[in-house]
Design an enzyme around this catalytic site. Sequence first.
Site, PDB file in Angstrom:
ATOM      1  N   ARG A 209       0.830  -1.200   0.000  1.00  0.00           N
ATOM      2  CA  ARG A 209       0.000   0.000   0.000  1.00  0.00           C
ATOM      3  C   ARG A 209       0.872   1.261   0.000  1.00  0.00           C
ATOM      4  O   ARG A 209       2.069   1.201   0.288  1.00  0.00           O
ATOM      5  CB  ARG A 209      -0.918   0.020   1.229  1.00  0.00           C
ATOM      6  CG  ARG A 209      -2.019  -1.012   1.195  1.00  0.00           C
ATOM      7  CD  ARG A 209      -2.789  -1.069   2.504  1.00  0.00           C
ATOM      8  NE  ARG A 209      -2.001  -1.649   3.582  1.00  0.00           N
ATOM      9  CZ  ARG A 209      -2.437  -1.821   4.837  1.00  0.00           C
ATOM     10  NH1 ARG A 209      -3.659  -1.443   5.158  1.00  0.00           N
ATOM     11  NH2 ARG A 209      -1.662  -2.369   5.755  1.00  0.00           N
TER      12      ARG A 209
ATOM     13  N   LYS B 271       1.847   1.882   7.450  1.00  0.00           N
ATOM     14  CA  LYS B 271       2.181   1.089   8.632  1.00  0.00           C
ATOM     15  C   LYS B 271       3.208   1.811   9.490  1.00  0.00           C
ATOM     16  O   LYS B 271       3.910   2.720   9.049  1.00  0.00           O
ATOM     17  CB  LYS B 271       2.719  -0.288   8.221  1.00  0.00           C
ATOM     18  CG  LYS B 271       1.686  -1.181   7.552  1.00  0.00           C
ATOM     19  CD  LYS B 271       0.476  -1.460   8.434  1.00  0.00           C
ATOM     20  CE  LYS B 271       0.793  -2.375   9.594  1.00  0.00           C
ATOM     21  NZ  LYS B 271      -0.416  -2.644  10.423  1.00  0.00           N
TER      22      LYS B 271
ATOM     23  N   TYR C  34      -0.797   4.312  10.793  1.00  0.00           N
ATOM     24  CA  TYR C  34      -1.213   3.319  11.787  1.00  0.00           C
ATOM     25  C   TYR C  34      -0.009   3.036  12.683  1.00  0.00           C
ATOM     26  O   TYR C  34       1.075   2.718  12.194  1.00  0.00           O
ATOM     27  CB  TYR C  34      -1.637   2.006  11.113  1.00  0.00           C
ATOM     28  CG  TYR C  34      -2.962   2.053  10.393  1.00  0.00           C
ATOM     29  CD1 TYR C  34      -4.145   2.290  11.083  1.00  0.00           C
ATOM     30  CD2 TYR C  34      -3.034   1.825   9.024  1.00  0.00           C
ATOM     31  CE1 TYR C  34      -5.368   2.318  10.422  1.00  0.00           C
ATOM     32  CE2 TYR C  34      -4.248   1.852   8.351  1.00  0.00           C
ATOM     33  CZ  TYR C  34      -5.414   2.099   9.062  1.00  0.00           C
ATOM     34  OH  TYR C  34      -6.615   2.130   8.405  1.00  0.00           O
TER      35      TYR C  34
ATOM     36  N   HIS D 112      -0.504   1.402  16.314  1.00  0.00           N
ATOM     37  CA  HIS D 112      -0.795   0.251  17.175  1.00  0.00           C
ATOM     38  C   HIS D 112       0.272   0.112  18.264  1.00  0.00           C
ATOM     39  O   HIS D 112       0.873  -0.945  18.452  1.00  0.00           O
ATOM     40  CB  HIS D 112      -0.901  -1.037  16.348  1.00  0.00           C
ATOM     41  CG  HIS D 112      -2.008  -1.009  15.330  1.00  0.00           C
ATOM     42  ND1 HIS D 112      -3.341  -1.024  15.673  1.00  0.00           N
ATOM     43  CD2 HIS D 112      -1.977  -0.952  13.971  1.00  0.00           C
ATOM     44  CE1 HIS D 112      -4.091  -0.979  14.582  1.00  0.00           C
ATOM     45  NE2 HIS D 112      -3.286  -0.927  13.538  1.00  0.00           N
TER      46      HIS D 112
ATOM     47  N   GLU E 182      -5.545   4.763  13.886  1.00  0.00           N
ATOM     48  CA  GLU E 182      -6.495   3.849  14.530  1.00  0.00           C
ATOM     49  C   GLU E 182      -7.211   4.453  15.739  1.00  0.00           C
ATOM     50  O   GLU E 182      -8.179   3.867  16.234  1.00  0.00           O
ATOM     51  CB  GLU E 182      -5.806   2.540  14.937  1.00  0.00           C
ATOM     52  CG  GLU E 182      -4.815   2.638  16.087  1.00  0.00           C
ATOM     53  CD  GLU E 182      -3.407   3.018  15.678  1.00  0.00           C
ATOM     54  OE1 GLU E 182      -2.502   2.949  16.534  1.00  0.00           O
ATOM     55  OE2 GLU E 182      -3.204   3.387  14.497  1.00  0.00           O
TER      56      GLU E 182
ATOM     57  N   SER F  97     -21.264 -13.027  23.897  1.00  0.00           N
ATOM     58  CA  SER F  97     -19.877 -13.473  24.076  1.00  0.00           C
ATOM     59  C   SER F  97     -19.559 -13.619  25.561  1.00  0.00           C
ATOM     60  O   SER F  97     -19.619 -12.658  26.318  1.00  0.00           O
ATOM     61  CB  SER F  97     -18.920 -12.462  23.429  1.00  0.00           C
ATOM     62  OG  SER F  97     -17.577 -12.867  23.614  1.00  0.00           O
TER      63      SER F  97
ATOM     64  N   VAL G 282      -7.575 -11.309  13.343  1.00  0.00           N
ATOM     65  CA  VAL G 282      -7.445  -9.983  12.733  1.00  0.00           C
ATOM     66  C   VAL G 282      -6.956  -8.965  13.762  1.00  0.00           C
ATOM     67  O   VAL G 282      -6.413  -7.922  13.407  1.00  0.00           O
ATOM     68  CB  VAL G 282      -8.787  -9.535  12.108  1.00  0.00           C
ATOM     69  CG1 VAL G 282      -8.639  -8.216  11.362  1.00  0.00           C
ATOM     70  CG2 VAL G 282      -9.306 -10.607  11.149  1.00  0.00           C
TER      71      VAL G 282
ATOM     72  N   VAL H 122      -4.454  -9.247  15.656  1.00  0.00           N
ATOM     73  CA  VAL H 122      -3.061  -9.547  16.016  1.00  0.00           C
ATOM     74  C   VAL H 122      -2.214  -8.287  16.110  1.00  0.00           C
ATOM     75  O   VAL H 122      -1.252  -8.228  16.886  1.00  0.00           O
ATOM     76  CB  VAL H 122      -2.452 -10.569  15.032  1.00  0.00           C
ATOM     77  CG1 VAL H 122      -2.231  -9.955  13.644  1.00  0.00           C
ATOM     78  CG2 VAL H 122      -1.159 -11.167  15.580  1.00  0.00           C
ATOM     79  N   ASP H 123      -2.540  -7.229  15.323  1.00  0.00           N
ATOM     80  CA  ASP H 123      -1.732  -6.017  15.420  1.00  0.00           C
ATOM     81  C   ASP H 123      -2.049  -5.210  16.674  1.00  0.00           C
ATOM     82  O   ASP H 123      -1.394  -4.205  16.956  1.00  0.00           O
ATOM     83  CB  ASP H 123      -1.866  -5.142  14.162  1.00  0.00           C
ATOM     84  CG  ASP H 123      -3.306  -4.804  13.809  1.00  0.00           C
ATOM     85  OD1 ASP H 123      -4.202  -5.138  14.610  1.00  0.00           O
ATOM     86  OD2 ASP H 123      -3.522  -4.219  12.737  1.00  0.00           O
TER      87      ASP H 123
ATOM     88  N   ALA I  61      -0.288  -9.460  10.130  1.00  0.00           N
ATOM     89  CA  ALA I  61      -0.618  -8.189  10.788  1.00  0.00           C
ATOM     90  C   ALA I  61      -1.035  -7.091   9.817  1.00  0.00           C
ATOM     91  O   ALA I  61      -1.590  -6.080  10.249  1.00  0.00           O
ATOM     92  CB  ALA I  61       0.568  -7.724  11.631  1.00  0.00           C
TER      93      ALA I  61
END
Length: 371
Positions: free
Chosen positions: A15, A75, A94, A96, A118, A220, A267, A269-270, A299
């Site tokens: 990207r 990223k 992003y 994280h 995020e 849940s 999904v 995981v990051d 990730a």
Amino acid sequence: MIIGVPKEIKNNENRVALTPAGVSEMKNNGHKVYVQSTAGLGSGFSDEEYANAGAVVLPTIEEVYAIAEMIIKVKEPIASEYELIKKDQLLFTYFHFASSESLTHAMLEKGAVCLAYETVEKTDRSLPLLVPMSEVAGRMAIQQGAKYLEKPLKGRGILLGGVPGVPPAKVLVLGGGIVGTQAAKMAAGLGAQVTIMDLSLPRLRHLDDIMPANVNTQMSNHYNITKAIADADLIVGAVLIPGAKAPHLITRDMLKLMRPGTVVVDVAVDQGGCIETCTPTTHENPTFIIDDIVHYCVANMPGAVPYTSTLALTNATLPYAVQLANKGWEKACAENEELKKGLNIANGKILYKGVAEAWNLPFNEELVLAN
């Protein structure tokens, strides 16, 4: 403002953070844009297209970081980029942080201004810069999960949608947000029997209203999850706590309850992952097996479909990037509460509570911004 767009160097990340159309928009607002050579190639944009849009194309990543006041990325910076970052340089990407202590400390030490896609948040608590990639990742989770259920890839050897006379696969989706909703829609569309779990009863009511008949909703909790994983063929982890680590809903000892060849796609995981045994993998080596359970934990899943992902992401990020460039980060964040919530680190301080709590570091609740 001088804006830099480096080429992404994370494994198989194709990207790019700014398209030629985005360059043109920045130029129209009076800003200078420097793009690293071949930065857009993976997404289908040539250096010539960037030059024609008004960017200056530079040959190396070092030159881009050296000249830019604001770096726009997709990223988070990786270790080889840390030394390129300058004090007070604005990074819009992003991050994280809650999943990387080393990145957190590096950005604090460098004195960078880190505005994370995020955690940019609207008044309705939606995350506008996470939504487009969550949509891509949710749909990809089913696409990849279906593939890894194939026997040559160590899965159970089951076709997701089944065939007449043979039941379809059972898919369990943990989390009813954007990722979970898109995953459930895709799985249902392929004919699987889907269960989607969430903690919010209003959210479950909404999902029950909009989902097709082959999607069941369920509250849940540990009991329900433990029961559901026993006969699930594909499990998608889609839990998000903005800016903070995801909780472990499936622990290591719960793997023994699953059937051999079950596939888990985390999904989250990051953000640390909601399945305890998941650790980040790459598109080059996307899976590993623990206790006969296939783990897919890439990730940067949307990086595998860069044309779609880049356009979807930049549609969302560009208006915010233009505000930051036009006003500077302090004024932009003072005037726009959504952007202010994206501030994770500035002036060597952590400004986002979830990041501070993740690494037991001091949290600075307020930063005085220039108006």
